[in-house]
Design an enzyme around this catalytic site. Structure first.
Site, PDB file in Angstrom:
ATOM      1  N   ASP A   1       2.199 -51.166   5.222  1.00  0.00           N
ATOM      2  CA  ASP A   1       1.774 -50.699   4.165  1.00  0.00           C
ATOM      3  C   ASP A   1       2.692 -51.190   3.198  1.00  0.00           C
ATOM      4  O   ASP A   1       3.941 -51.611   3.157  1.00  0.00           O
ATOM      5  CB  ASP A   1       1.401 -49.725   3.701  1.00  0.00           C
ATOM      6  N   HIS A   2       2.385 -50.547   1.936  1.00  0.00           N
ATOM      7  CA  HIS A   2       2.760 -50.910   0.957  1.00  0.00           C
ATOM      8  C   HIS A   2       4.421 -50.400   0.287  1.00  0.00           C
ATOM      9  O   HIS A   2       4.305 -49.463   0.717  1.00  0.00           O
ATOM     10  CB  HIS A   2       2.127 -51.634  -0.923  1.00  0.00           C
ATOM     11  N   LYS A   3       5.568 -51.370  -0.074  1.00  0.00           N
ATOM     12  CA  LYS A   3       6.658 -51.172   0.029  1.00  0.00           C
ATOM     13  C   LYS A   3       7.544 -50.567   0.801  1.00  0.00           C
ATOM     14  O   LYS A   3       8.295 -49.117   0.815  1.00  0.00           O
ATOM     15  CB  LYS A   3       6.191 -50.069  -1.543  1.00  0.00           C
TER      16      LYS A   3
END
Length: 212
Positions: free
Chosen positions: A139-141
């Site tokens: 997922d993001h980051k």
């Protein structure tokens, strides 16, 4: 990519790596593997030529071919990467399946194996020489360190940090913000809700440390 590829390793992820390169219309010149008993055999019509340390084959890498390290064992993968760095002055290329989704602002290093259906989200940071099996979600980051391995169908939620050499089994869920330490291992199907220390092994729902 215009140059053909030599795949170092002919077991484990080597066959799916060949399929990835085929699907991207990249020619695979051959495999190199230390197991002499499979020299001269073929994987889907591509020959196992000889040993990865054979200069006769190694000298092709760089000028005439690219290289990809398809070895599951982290220690041996590191050895082969260093061999390519030192003797051929090259970095292995990435093997990325056509059906993988990689965000336009994700950062990805060299030599990664990214199989079918993998999703890598916005601003995720992927190190070098990692293995992402089919359907893994980053997922993001999230940040994934060098030589990490993520099992099929695992979900690495936002802002998770997975440090170098960590092994995440199949079907694992790691909740947002957790850190998985260097060379840690997470057993298949586990749900990780708190950080895992360096070299620790955890398993279960919620994941708990397994004493060695």
């Amino acid at each position: 990519m215009e140059k053909p590829v030599i795949i170092l390793g002919a077991k484990g992820i080597a066959h799916p790596a060949l399929e990835i390169f085929n699907s991207n219309q990249v020619i695979v010149y051959g495999f190199l593997d230390e197991d002499e008993s499979i020299h001269g055999t073929e994987i889907n019509t591509v020959s196992v030529l000889g040993n990865p340390e054979d200069d006769g084959f190694l000298k092709l890498i760089g000028k005439k071919t690219e290289a990809f390290v398809a070895v599951d064992d982290t220690k041996y993968r590191k050895f082969l990467v260093e061999l390519l760095n030192e003797r051929r002055k090259v970095q292995p290329i990435n093997a990325i399946h056509q059906t993988a989704y990689i965000s336009t602002d994700a950062i990805i290093g060299h030599g990664n194996f990214i199989n079918a259906g993998v999703m890598i989200g916005a601003a995720a940071e992927i190190g070098q020489h990692c293995i992402f099996h089919s359907g893994a979600i980053i997922d993001h980051k999230a940040k994934i360190g060098d030589f990490a391995q993520i099992g099929a169908g695992s979900v690495i939620n936002s802002e998770v940090i997975i440090e170098e050499g960590a092994f995440i089994g199949s079907g694992v869920t790691i909740v947002s913000g957790v850190t998985i330490g260097k060379n840690a291992r997470v057993g298949a199907g586990s749900v990780v809700i708190s950080s895992v220390g360096n070299n620790e092994t955890v398993f279960g729902n919620p994941a708990a440390k397994i004493k060695s």
